[in-house]
Design a protein around this motif. Structure first.
Motif, PDB file in Angstrom:
ATOM      1  N   GLU A 121     -70.302  61.856  59.312  1.00  0.00           N
ATOM      2  CA  GLU A 121     -69.820  62.042  60.678  1.00  0.00           C
ATOM      3  C   GLU A 121     -68.289  62.020  60.695  1.00  0.00           C
ATOM      4  O   GLU A 121     -67.680  61.057  60.280  1.00  0.00           O
ATOM      5  CB  GLU A 121     -70.346  60.931  61.584  1.00  0.00           C
ATOM      6  CG  GLU A 121     -71.861  60.768  61.554  1.00  0.00           C
ATOM      7  CD  GLU A 121     -72.295  59.462  62.192  1.00  0.00           C
ATOM      8  OE1 GLU A 121     -71.437  58.616  62.464  1.00  0.00           O
ATOM      9  OE2 GLU A 121     -73.501  59.294  62.401  1.00  0.00           O
ATOM     10  N   GLY A 122     -67.666  63.084  61.182  1.00  0.00           N
ATOM     11  CA  GLY A 122     -66.231  63.047  61.401  1.00  0.00           C
ATOM     12  C   GLY A 122     -65.399  63.376  60.173  1.00  0.00           C
ATOM     13  O   GLY A 122     -65.905  63.566  59.069  1.00  0.00           O
ATOM     14  N   ARG A 127     -74.345  50.008  56.882  1.00  0.00           N
ATOM     15  CA  ARG A 127     -74.736  50.052  58.294  1.00  0.00           C
ATOM     16  C   ARG A 127     -76.171  49.580  58.484  1.00  0.00           C
ATOM     17  O   ARG A 127     -76.511  48.987  59.510  1.00  0.00           O
ATOM     18  CB  ARG A 127     -74.549  51.455  58.851  1.00  0.00           C
ATOM     19  CG  ARG A 127     -74.649  51.498  60.364  1.00  0.00           C
ATOM     20  CD  ARG A 127     -74.084  52.770  60.939  1.00  0.00           C
ATOM     21  NE  ARG A 127     -74.867  53.948  60.593  1.00  0.00           N
ATOM     22  CZ  ARG A 127     -74.626  55.154  61.097  1.00  0.00           C
ATOM     23  NH1 ARG A 127     -73.618  55.338  61.928  1.00  0.00           N
ATOM     24  NH2 ARG A 127     -75.372  56.182  60.753  1.00  0.00           N
ATOM     25  N   TYR A 160     -69.741  49.186  62.476  1.00  0.00           N
ATOM     26  CA  TYR A 160     -68.381  49.574  62.106  1.00  0.00           C
ATOM     27  C   TYR A 160     -67.314  48.570  62.534  1.00  0.00           C
ATOM     28  O   TYR A 160     -66.129  48.764  62.257  1.00  0.00           O
ATOM     29  CB  TYR A 160     -68.029  50.913  62.760  1.00  0.00           C
ATOM     30  CG  TYR A 160     -69.035  52.008  62.601  1.00  0.00           C
ATOM     31  CD1 TYR A 160     -69.474  52.408  61.346  1.00  0.00           C
ATOM     32  CD2 TYR A 160     -69.534  52.673  63.713  1.00  0.00           C
ATOM     33  CE1 TYR A 160     -70.387  53.434  61.212  1.00  0.00           C
ATOM     34  CE2 TYR A 160     -70.440  53.707  63.586  1.00  0.00           C
ATOM     35  CZ  TYR A 160     -70.864  54.086  62.331  1.00  0.00           C
ATOM     36  OH  TYR A 160     -71.762  55.105  62.187  1.00  0.00           O
ATOM     37  N   GLU A 179     -65.025  54.439  63.857  1.00  0.00           N
ATOM     38  CA  GLU A 179     -65.755  55.050  64.956  1.00  0.00           C
ATOM     39  C   GLU A 179     -66.978  55.811  64.483  1.00  0.00           C
ATOM     40  O   GLU A 179     -67.815  56.191  65.300  1.00  0.00           O
ATOM     41  CB  GLU A 179     -64.828  55.985  65.739  1.00  0.00           C
ATOM     42  CG  GLU A 179     -63.678  55.265  66.411  1.00  0.00           C
ATOM     43  CD  GLU A 179     -62.804  56.191  67.227  1.00  0.00           C
ATOM     44  OE1 GLU A 179     -63.082  57.416  67.237  1.00  0.00           O
ATOM     45  OE2 GLU A 179     -61.853  55.698  67.849  1.00  0.00           O
ATOM     46  N   HIS A 180     -67.085  56.069  63.173  1.00  0.00           N
ATOM     47  CA  HIS A 180     -68.223  56.807  62.640  1.00  0.00           C
ATOM     48  C   HIS A 180     -68.359  56.487  61.156  1.00  0.00           C
ATOM     49  O   HIS A 180     -67.544  55.748  60.570  1.00  0.00           O
ATOM     50  CB  HIS A 180     -68.081  58.312  62.874  1.00  0.00           C
ATOM     51  CG  HIS A 180     -66.722  58.859  62.552  1.00  0.00           C
ATOM     52  ND1 HIS A 180     -66.203  58.872  61.277  1.00  0.00           N
ATOM     53  CD2 HIS A 180     -65.778  59.402  63.358  1.00  0.00           C
ATOM     54  CE1 HIS A 180     -65.005  59.411  61.298  1.00  0.00           C
ATOM     55  NE2 HIS A 180     -64.714  59.728  62.547  1.00  0.00           N
ATOM     56  N   THR A 210     -67.979  58.154  58.398  1.00  0.00           N
ATOM     57  CA  THR A 210     -66.929  58.567  57.476  1.00  0.00           C
ATOM     58  C   THR A 210     -65.750  57.603  57.532  1.00  0.00           C
ATOM     59  O   THR A 210     -65.143  57.281  56.504  1.00  0.00           O
ATOM     60  CB  THR A 210     -66.475  60.005  57.784  1.00  0.00           C
ATOM     61  OG1 THR A 210     -67.618  60.850  57.830  1.00  0.00           O
ATOM     62  CG2 THR A 210     -65.544  60.515  56.708  1.00  0.00           C
ATOM     63  N   ASP A 211     -65.404  57.133  58.726  1.00  0.00           N
ATOM     64  CA  ASP A 211     -64.368  56.105  58.858  1.00  0.00           C
ATOM     65  C   ASP A 211     -64.737  54.873  58.035  1.00  0.00           C
ATOM     66  O   ASP A 211     -63.911  54.304  57.314  1.00  0.00           O
ATOM     67  CB  ASP A 211     -64.226  55.672  60.319  1.00  0.00           C
ATOM     68  CG  ASP A 211     -63.202  56.494  61.075  1.00  0.00           C
ATOM     69  OD1 ASP A 211     -62.486  57.291  60.453  1.00  0.00           O
ATOM     70  OD2 ASP A 211     -63.130  56.330  62.314  1.00  0.00           O
TER      71      ASP A 211
END
Length: 224
Positions: free
Chosen positions: A90-91, A191, A198, A204-205, A207-208
């Motif tokens: 994500e992202g 997760r 996070y 925020e996603h 990938t972060d």
């Protein structure tokens, strides 16, 4: 043998073993952990940094399994299979990800905070949740499950338990992921492991989060 500061009894484990400890703060507490970790093969005592009220969480067990049942679970379960990962990318990969260090021996301001250095008798470091009969509330893994997961973290990444409180764990990590695909794979399992998701990485996603875990020698997790 290390000359320790005066120790005091902290609590008695469900199997009747007394855990002792002593106060320390900030960098000094982490240095004590490193010294006592080096002595563990000879002492059989695993060092843990705890908040003063952590023993209160050990007074009441939230698991219906006995210590023996949890021990059998810890050896029988595959920790990697307990973590159903989410590999969705994500992202965009961030340019300046957050990689927090250890939290407990410091205040949020970064100033040293006094903690308790506990000495826990454990045949393996990943068995600490079973020895303490610790877990099973909210989304926290049960003692046997948590031990199996810790075994997986240790074998795969060289992750060793440093901090344990009523809501958090923190690990020193010898072999963190060094590529983006490996970091993303870890982030999916991270997760699945803790319901804080996070939060501790300002992410925020996924990938972060993966960027924060890439090469990180400290992991922090929490449960609500």
């Amino acid at each position: 043998m290390i000359d320790l500061p005066p120790t005091v009894p902290l609590f008695t484990t469900p199997s009747g073993v007394e855990v002792v400890g002593f106060p320390a703060a900030g960098d000094d507490a982490l240095r004590w952990w490193e010294r006592l970790r080096a002595e563990y093969p000879a002492s059989g005592l695993w060092p843990l940094l705890m908040e003063e009220d952590t023993p209160e969480y050990l007074a009441d067990s939230y698991t219906y399994a006995t210590v023996d049942e949890s021990l059998a679970q810890a050896y029988a379960l595959d920790g990697s299979k307990l973590l159903v990962p989410d590999f969705v990318d994500e992202g965009e990969w961030p340019s300046e990800p957050e990689r927090p260090g250890f939290g407990l021996p410091y205040f949020r301001s970064g100033q040293p905070a006094q903690v308790t250095v506990a000495l826990v008798p454990a045949a393996e470091p990943w068995l600490v949740p079973v020895v303490l009969h610790y877990g099973g509330w909210n989304k926290y893994p049960s003692p046997g499950e948590h031990a199996a997961i810790m075994r997986y973290w240790q074998e795969r990444y060289g992750a060793e338990l440093v901090v344990l409180t009523g809501t958090t764990v923190e690990y020193a990590v010898a072999r963190p992921p060094l590529t983006r695909p490996d970091a993303l794979a870890l982030a999916g399992r991270y997760r699945a492991y803790n319901d804080g998701e996070y939060d501790l990485y300002g992410a925020e996603h996924l990938t972060d989060l993966a960027a924060g875990l890439l090469g990180a020698q400290v992991w922090r997790m929490w449960w609500d």
